[in-house]
Write a protein that holds these residues in place. Structure first.
Motif, short mmCIF file in Angstrom:
data_model
loop_
_atom_site.label_atom_id
_atom_site.label_comp_id
_atom_site.label_asym_id
_atom_site.label_seq_id
_atom_site.Cartn_x
_atom_site.Cartn_y
_atom_site.Cartn_z
N HIS A 77 63.76 19.66 80.10
CA HIS A 77 62.55 20.19 79.49
C HIS A 77 61.29 19.54 80.03
N LEU A 78 61.42 18.83 81.15
CA LEU A 78 60.29 18.13 81.76
C LEU A 78 60.15 18.52 83.23
N ARG A 79 58.90 18.56 83.69
CA ARG A 79 58.63 18.82 85.11
C ARG A 79 57.79 17.68 85.66
N LYS A 80 58.19 17.16 86.80
CA LYS A 80 57.48 16.04 87.43
C LYS A 80 56.13 16.47 87.97
N THR A 81 55.20 15.51 88.02
CA THR A 81 53.94 15.69 88.74
C THR A 81 53.91 14.63 89.84
N GLN A 82 52.86 14.64 90.62
CA GLN A 82 52.75 13.67 91.72
C GLN A 82 52.20 12.33 91.26
N TYR A 83 51.84 12.22 89.98
CA TYR A 83 51.17 11.02 89.48
C TYR A 83 52.14 10.02 88.83
N VAL A 84 51.83 8.74 89.02
CA VAL A 84 52.55 7.66 88.35
C VAL A 84 51.51 6.66 87.87
N LEU A 85 51.55 6.33 86.58
CA LEU A 85 50.61 5.37 86.01
C LEU A 85 51.09 3.95 86.30
N CYS A 86 50.15 3.07 86.62
CA CYS A 86 50.50 1.67 86.85
C CYS A 86 50.76 0.99 85.51
N GLU A 87 51.36 -0.16 85.56
CA GLU A 87 51.71 -0.93 84.35
C GLU A 87 50.47 -1.21 83.50
N HIS A 88 49.36 -1.50 84.16
CA HIS A 88 48.10 -1.79 83.46
C HIS A 88 47.62 -0.57 82.67
N SER A 89 47.78 0.62 83.22
CA SER A 89 47.34 1.85 82.56
C SER A 89 48.21 2.22 81.37
N MET A 90 49.37 1.59 81.25
CA MET A 90 50.29 1.90 80.16
C MET A 90 50.31 0.81 79.09
N ALA A 91 49.30 -0.05 79.08
CA ALA A 91 49.28 -1.17 78.14
C ALA A 91 49.01 -0.74 76.71
N VAL A 115 54.09 10.62 85.39
CA VAL A 115 53.45 11.64 84.56
C VAL A 115 54.25 12.93 84.69
N LEU A 116 54.54 13.53 83.53
CA LEU A 116 55.35 14.74 83.47
C LEU A 116 54.62 15.81 82.67
N VAL A 117 55.07 17.06 82.84
CA VAL A 117 54.59 18.16 82.02
C VAL A 117 55.77 18.65 81.20
N SER A 118 55.54 18.80 79.91
CA SER A 118 56.58 19.33 79.03
C SER A 118 56.67 20.84 79.25
N VAL A 119 57.87 21.36 79.49
CA VAL A 119 58.06 22.79 79.70
C VAL A 119 58.76 23.47 78.54
N ALA A 120 59.12 22.72 77.50
CA ALA A 120 59.77 23.29 76.32
C ALA A 120 59.48 22.42 75.11
N GLY A 121 59.47 23.03 73.95
CA GLY A 121 59.24 22.31 72.70
C GLY A 121 57.82 22.52 72.19
#
Length: 82
Positions: free
Chosen positions: A51-65, A8-14
């Protein structure tokens, strides 16, 4: 900067500045991201990693279906209290 699929990322531009996005893949030096709303899995946005900033979160494969499950998880992260 290294990114992993599902991160999971935060967009910092655009036009999507400040929005939560998740990594769906890579295209050369660009990161393919989607939010499950305006940018779905069918047509991810290619963003410059600067243009992206990382967060501490990562979605599992199931959450990205599906787009719906991505929206649901990103909303939980954005609004942890409810």
């Amino acid at each position: 900067m290294e990114y992993v699929k599902g991160q999971v990322l935060v967009s910092v531009a655009g036009h999507d500045k400040g929005e939560l996005l998740t990594v769906t893949g890579f295209d050369g030096k660009r990161v393919l991201v989607c939010d499950g709303k305006g940018r779905g899995l069918e047509k991810p946005k290619a963003k410059n990693p600067k243009h992206l900033r990382k967060t501490q979160y990562v979605l599992c494969e199931h959450s990205m279906a599906t787009n719906r499950s991505i929206r649901k998880q990103l909303n939980k992260i954005a609004n942890p209290g409810g």
